[in-house]
Design a protein around this motif. Sequence first.
Motif, mmCIF file in Angstrom:
data_model
loop_
_atom_site.group_PDB
_atom_site.id
_atom_site.type_symbol
_atom_site.label_atom_id
_atom_site.label_comp_id
_atom_site.label_asym_id
_atom_site.label_seq_id
_atom_site.Cartn_x
_atom_site.Cartn_y
_atom_site.Cartn_z
ATOM 1 N N LEU A 120 118.344 0.435 -45.999
ATOM 2 C CA LEU A 120 117.929 1.510 -45.108
ATOM 3 C C LEU A 120 116.406 1.649 -45.080
ATOM 4 N N LYS A 121 115.749 1.305 -46.187
ATOM 5 C CA LYS A 121 114.292 1.375 -46.247
ATOM 6 C C LYS A 121 113.728 -0.016 -45.983
ATOM 7 N N GLU A 191 112.123 4.421 -43.279
ATOM 8 C CA GLU A 191 113.539 4.620 -43.567
ATOM 9 C C GLU A 191 114.281 4.821 -42.244
ATOM 10 N N ALA A 192 115.170 3.901 -41.952
ATOM 11 C CA ALA A 192 115.923 3.960 -40.701
ATOM 12 C C ALA A 192 117.140 4.859 -40.860
ATOM 13 N N SER A 193 117.592 5.377 -39.752
ATOM 14 C CA SER A 193 118.781 6.223 -39.769
ATOM 15 C C SER A 193 120.035 5.364 -39.879
ATOM 16 N N GLU A 194 121.109 5.948 -40.377
ATOM 17 C CA GLU A 194 122.361 5.214 -40.524
ATOM 18 C C GLU A 194 122.924 4.791 -39.165
ATOM 19 N N GLU A 195 122.721 5.629 -38.138
ATOM 20 C CA GLU A 195 123.213 5.277 -36.812
ATOM 21 C C GLU A 195 122.490 4.046 -36.273
ATOM 22 N N GLU A 196 121.187 3.971 -36.487
ATOM 23 C CA GLU A 196 120.405 2.833 -35.999
ATOM 24 C C GLU A 196 120.793 1.545 -36.710
ATOM 25 N N THR A 227 127.578 3.536 -47.711
ATOM 26 C CA THR A 227 126.219 3.443 -48.230
ATOM 27 C C THR A 227 126.266 3.439 -49.745
#
Length: 255
Positions: A120-121, A191-196, A227
């Motif tokens: 995610l990061k 840090e990207a979002s889980e949806e992306e 996750t």
Amino acid sequence: LRLDNPQIRSRIQAMVSDLIWCTVQVHGSRALVVVRERRKPPKIVDEDAACEVAAKKTGTIDELHVLEGKALVQRGDTVLQGQTLISGQLADRQEQIRYVHAMGRVFAWTWYENSMEIPLKTQEKAYTAEEKTHYSLKIGDLRLNFYNDSSISQGCYDRITKEMRAELFGLALPVSLVKTEFRAYRLISREASEEEVSGLLETRLLQWLRQIAPEAELLQTWFSCETANGLLRVHMLAQCREDIAGEREISIPQP
């Protein structure tokens, strides 16, 4: 801009082996690429060779078309990879066995399963204001540099090189001007979002499915996410419909 039609044609034919001819037609600001595909020779079937039809993949039979031979399965049966679907052995009323070249098409529901994960990061490039451009002249194997230093102060940078070859009456000369650009950058954490991230992994999983089963018809997909330890894992289960029939030779026992 003038396009080098022979060079474009040779590069396209080298990249795409299925083309036997292509050309580029320029009409004002439009460039039309005309191609002609290579015709593949038809598959020659030796009807005298004894063969049976076996399953190339595991699945559930949806549709069965027998052209020659005897069907050993029916709609709704679940078959395993390598299982015989259409037999090439036929028996007459006197129980005499004769061997034929079994042929047919067997459509089945198949399933594919795979998982991918990504952190995610991540680190991204943030370009700074520091840029540098170098020029050099190439004459055959000789190179003349018009700069003193060949580096940039920061450790991280992109290097973009462009070579412009000189021409005379449409003929390429062994003289070219080389332009090299350096663009400095620094890495920043993001840090990207889980949806992306899940959307990106779902796209990659579908691309993987198209690579391993290009002729399969995609019916339905199921995705699940989890996750753990900074990683997002996406699991895919896909249901497809495809022809799983594959011919296999039969060894005829000697009398």
